[in-house]
Design an enzyme around this catalytic site. Structure first.
Site, PDB file in Angstrom:
ATOM      1  N   LYS A 220       0.835  -1.189   0.000  1.00 32.45           N
ATOM      2  CA  LYS A 220       0.000   0.000   0.000  1.00 32.45           C
ATOM      3  C   LYS A 220       0.876   1.248   0.000  1.00 32.45           C
ATOM      4  O   LYS A 220       1.919   1.293   0.664  1.00 32.45           O
ATOM      5  CB  LYS A 220      -0.907   0.014   1.222  1.00 32.45           C
ATOM      6  CG  LYS A 220      -1.866  -1.167   1.288  1.00 32.45           C
ATOM      7  CD  LYS A 220      -2.926  -1.102   0.208  1.00 32.45           C
ATOM      8  CE  LYS A 220      -3.923  -2.233   0.343  1.00 32.45           C
ATOM      9  NZ  LYS A 220      -5.053  -2.113  -0.612  1.00 32.45           N
ATOM     10  N   ASP A 248      -0.528   0.037  -4.476  1.00 33.56           N
ATOM     11  CA  ASP A 248      -1.960   0.317  -4.404  1.00 33.56           C
ATOM     12  C   ASP A 248      -2.181   1.596  -3.606  1.00 33.56           C
ATOM     13  O   ASP A 248      -1.821   1.677  -2.434  1.00 33.56           O
ATOM     14  CB  ASP A 248      -2.658  -0.866  -3.725  1.00 33.56           C
ATOM     15  CG  ASP A 248      -4.177  -0.749  -3.724  1.00 33.56           C
ATOM     16  OD1 ASP A 248      -4.699   0.293  -4.163  1.00 33.56           O
ATOM     17  OD2 ASP A 248      -4.842  -1.705  -3.283  1.00 33.56           O
ATOM     18  N   GLU A 274      -2.303   0.699  -8.460  1.00 30.05           N
ATOM     19  CA  GLU A 274      -3.719   0.344  -8.362  1.00 30.05           C
ATOM     20  C   GLU A 274      -4.516   1.505  -7.787  1.00 30.05           C
ATOM     21  O   GLU A 274      -4.062   2.186  -6.859  1.00 30.05           O
ATOM     22  CB  GLU A 274      -3.839  -0.891  -7.467  1.00 30.05           C
ATOM     23  CG  GLU A 274      -5.224  -1.471  -7.338  1.00 30.05           C
ATOM     24  CD  GLU A 274      -5.192  -2.776  -6.568  1.00 30.05           C
ATOM     25  OE1 GLU A 274      -6.223  -3.122  -5.962  1.00 30.05           O
ATOM     26  OE2 GLU A 274      -4.142  -3.456  -6.568  1.00 30.05           O
ATOM     27  N   GLU A 303     -11.841  -2.526  -8.239  1.00 30.37           N
ATOM     28  CA  GLU A 303     -12.505  -3.025  -7.035  1.00 30.37           C
ATOM     29  C   GLU A 303     -13.625  -2.101  -6.579  1.00 30.37           C
ATOM     30  O   GLU A 303     -14.540  -2.535  -5.883  1.00 30.37           O
ATOM     31  CB  GLU A 303     -11.509  -3.251  -5.897  1.00 30.37           C
ATOM     32  CG  GLU A 303     -10.947  -1.993  -5.270  1.00 30.37           C
ATOM     33  CD  GLU A 303      -9.975  -2.287  -4.134  1.00 30.37           C
ATOM     34  OE1 GLU A 303     -10.422  -2.277  -2.978  1.00 30.37           O
ATOM     35  OE2 GLU A 303      -8.794  -2.528  -4.412  1.00 30.37           O
ATOM     36  N   ASP A 326     -14.384  -6.842  -8.738  1.00 27.56           N
ATOM     37  CA  ASP A 326     -14.679  -7.235  -7.368  1.00 27.56           C
ATOM     38  C   ASP A 326     -15.961  -8.056  -7.403  1.00 27.56           C
ATOM     39  O   ASP A 326     -16.937  -7.663  -8.052  1.00 27.56           O
ATOM     40  CB  ASP A 326     -14.858  -6.001  -6.484  1.00 27.56           C
ATOM     41  CG  ASP A 326     -15.114  -6.361  -5.036  1.00 27.56           C
ATOM     42  OD1 ASP A 326     -14.166  -6.317  -4.241  1.00 27.56           O
ATOM     43  OD2 ASP A 326     -16.274  -6.685  -4.698  1.00 27.56           O
ATOM     44  N   HIS A 353      -9.865  -8.489  -7.440  1.00 25.43           N
ATOM     45  CA  HIS A 353      -9.591  -7.957  -6.106  1.00 25.43           C
ATOM     46  C   HIS A 353     -10.039  -8.962  -5.048  1.00 25.43           C
ATOM     47  O   HIS A 353     -11.149  -9.488  -5.114  1.00 25.43           O
ATOM     48  CB  HIS A 353     -10.348  -6.637  -5.926  1.00 25.43           C
ATOM     49  CG  HIS A 353     -10.428  -6.173  -4.508  1.00 25.43           C
ATOM     50  ND1 HIS A 353     -11.623  -6.075  -3.809  1.00 25.43           N
ATOM     51  CD2 HIS A 353      -9.463  -5.784  -3.646  1.00 25.43           C
ATOM     52  CE1 HIS A 353     -11.406  -5.643  -2.590  1.00 25.43           C
ATOM     53  NE2 HIS A 353     -10.095  -5.451  -2.458  1.00 25.43           N
TER      54      HIS A 353
END
Length: 443
Positions: A220, A248, A274, A303, A326, A353
Site C-alpha cells: 500500500k 496500491d 492500483e 474493485e 470485485d 480484487h
C-alpha cells in the site's frame, strides 16, 4: 421443482481494525465485515443458497436492509424460473422501478444485489453438485451468455460477440481445466504490505511469504512519498528485484498528483499502480496510463467500479492495463461475467480484487473460469490473496506455492461456519459482547 421459501440476513463483522489488517491510505482502520444471506428452499430438498457482500464495518446495517428488500422479491419463485431466465430476473431486480432510484446500479443497493445474486449462484451450483467454476465451464456458450443482461453494453459487446469468444476457446477448455487442477491459479499476496504495519512486520511477513513459495507481492502507498520510498526499499531488499511488486493507492490522489508521485516510485519497478484516483474517473485513469507508460508502470483498477458501464468506459478509453473486478461491488456474478467477456474483447487481463472477508473464496472461481473459457491465457494474469479470516468458512480457499488450489466442493465457497456467524454477529455475538464489555468497542 425447488422453490425459495424464506431467507435470513445477518450482520457479520470482524474486528480487524485492532491489528490494522486491511489498512490503506484511505481506509485506515477497517473492520472486515459481511452482510450474510441464506436462501431456504422447500422442506425436504436440503439445499440452501449462501451469499455475502463485503463492507468495512459501519454501514453494514444499511446494506442488510437492502438485501432483505431484494431477497423478499424472490421468495415464492422457483429455481427453474430464476435460472432459465437469469438475465431477466437480474434485470427485474436491478431495474425495480422504485428501489433503482437509490442507485441506479451502484452503492448500497448494488452491494446488496451482489449478496442476493451470489447466493442464487451458490444454490444453483449445489443443486448441480458442482463447484461454481465447474458449473460455468460446463455450460454451453449460449446458456452462459443467456445469464447476462447486456443493457448499456451493445456498443462495446454484443451477445453474438460474447458467444463467439466462448466458442473460440471451447474445443481446448478440457486441457486448461486439467492444467488448473494440476498447477493452480497464480496469485499475489497483499498480506505483507498493509499501510499500518511496522517496518519489522513488513520484513517478517515478506520473509514468511517468500518461504511459503510466494513470488508476487503488493504494498500500500499514498500516505507520504518519502515514507513510501522507504517502505518500498524494504520490500525490494526482502523480495529482491526479480519478483513481482505491485503498488496500491486506494484512490487517494488527483490525476497529476498520481503521475508525479509514481514517477518518484518508478525506481522500484512496480508492475502497476492500483486505484491511483477516483474509481469513477475513466478519463483520469487514461491520462495516468499514458503518462506512466514510459516508466513501465501499468494502471490497475476495478474493485470500486460500481457497474459494467464504468468498466465499459475504462476499456474504451484505455484507462487501465489490468482489470480488477470485485465479486461484490457489482451486482453479482452475472455482471462480473459481462466484464470478463468485455475484457477478452479489448485484450485487457483480469486480475480480481480479493482484499476482504469472503472475496478470495469467490474470486478463485472467477479466475479459474476466465482462464478455462474466456481468456485462455495466464499472461499478465494474477489473482489477489489476503491471508485473513478464511478459517470462518466451511470450504475456505487454499493456496500452495503462491497459487490457488482449485476448489472441488459444490457451491460458491462462501458458506460460513455457524459458530463463526454466532460469535461475530454484530452487536450481539459472543466475540463482540466481550469487546464491548471490555471497553474496546463502543456501540
Amino acid at each position: 421443482m425447488v422453490k425459495l421459501t424464506g431467507l435470513s440476513v445477518r450482520d457479520i463483522r470482524f474486528p480487524t481494525s485492532l491489528e490494522l489488517h486491511g489498512s490503506d491510505a484511505m481506509h485506515k482502520s477497517p473492520d472486515y465485515s459481511a452482510v450474510y444471506l441464506i436462501f431456504r428452499t422447500d422442506e425436504g430438498t436440503g439445499e440452501e443458497g449462501h451469499g455475502l457482500t463485503f463492507t468495512l464495518g459501519r454501514g453494514n446495517e444499511l446494506v442488510m436492509k437492502a438485501v432483505e428488500t431484494y431477497g423478499k422479491m424472490l421468495i415464492g419463485r422457483t429455481t427453474e424460473d430464476i435460472f432459465s431466465n437469469f438475465a431477466r430476473v437480474w434485470r427485474e431486480l436491478a431495474h425495480e422501478s422504485q428501489f433503482r432510484w437509490l442507485g441506479p446500479e451502484k452503492g448500497v443497493i448494488h452491494l446488496a444485489l451482489a449478496a442476493v445474486v451470489n447466493a442464487l449462484w451458490d444454490l444453483w451450483a449445489k443443486m448441480e453438485g458442482k463447484p461454481l467454476w465447474k458449473l460455468l465451464v460446463d455450460m454451453p456458450p449460449e446458456q452462459l451468455v443467456s445469464t447476462i443482461d447486456f443493457t448499456y453494453l451493445s456498443d462495446a459487446l454484443t451477445k453474438e460477440e460474447a458467444i463467439d469468444i466462448l466458442k473460440k476457446n471451447a474445443d481446448s477448455k478440457k486441457e486448461r481445466e486439467q492444467e488448473m487442477i494440476s498447477k493452480g491459479y497464480p496469485s499475489y499476496t497483499t498480506s505483507a504490505g498493509w499501510l499500518g504495519y511496522t517496518d519489522s512486520q513488513l520484513r517478517e511477513l515478506c520473509q514468511k511469504y517468500l518461504k511459503a513459495g510466494w513470488t508476487r507481492f503488493k504494498m500500500k502507498v499514498g500516505s507520504d512519498v518519502n515514507e513510501d520510498i522507504r517502505r518500498a526499499a524494504i520490500f525490494r531488499e526482502e523480495i529482491g528485484w526479480d519478483n513481482f511488486l505491485a503498488m496500491d493507492a486506494n484512490q487517494c490522489w488527483d490525476v497529476n498528483e498520481a503521475i508525479d508521485y509514481m514517477k518518484q516510485l518508478a525506481k522500484f519497478k512496480p508492475i502497476w499502480i492500483e486505484e491511483p484516483t477516483s474509481p469513477d474517473d475513466a478519463l483520469g485513469h487514461a491520462a495516468i496510463s499514458r503518462a506512466l507508460e514510459p516508466y513501465g508502470i501499468g494502471v490497475a483498477t476495478g474493485e470500486h467500479c460500481q457497474n459494467r458501464v464504468i468498466f465499459k468506459q475504462l476499456f474504451q478509453a484505455k484507462g487501465f492495463q489490468f482489470c480488477q473486478i470485485d465479486s461484490c461491488r457489482m451486482g453479482g456474478l452475472n455482471e462480473v461475467l459481462a466484464v470478463l467477456l468485455m475484457a477478452a474483447k479489448f485484450g485487457v487481463p483480469v486480475c480480481p480484487h480479493g482484499g476482504g472477508v469472503g472475496l478470495c473464496e469467490y474470486i478463485q472461481h472467477i479466475s479459474i473460469f476466465d482462464f478455462i473459457c474466456v481468456s485462455a491465457s495466464l499472461e499478465n494474469r494474477v489473482t489477489e490473496f489476503a491471508d485473513h479470516l478464511h478459517e470462518h468458512f466451511i470450504h475456505p480457499c487454499a493456496v500452495e506455492n503462491g497459487a490457488y488450489k482449485v476448489p472441488m466442493d459444490p457451491g460458491y465457497s462462501a458458506e460460513m461456519r455457524k459458530e463463526s456467524l454466532d460469535a461475530y454477529e454484530f452487536p450481539g455475538g459472543s466475540e463482540w459482547q466481550k469487546l464491548i464489555k471490555n471497553g474496546v468497542f463502543k456501540i
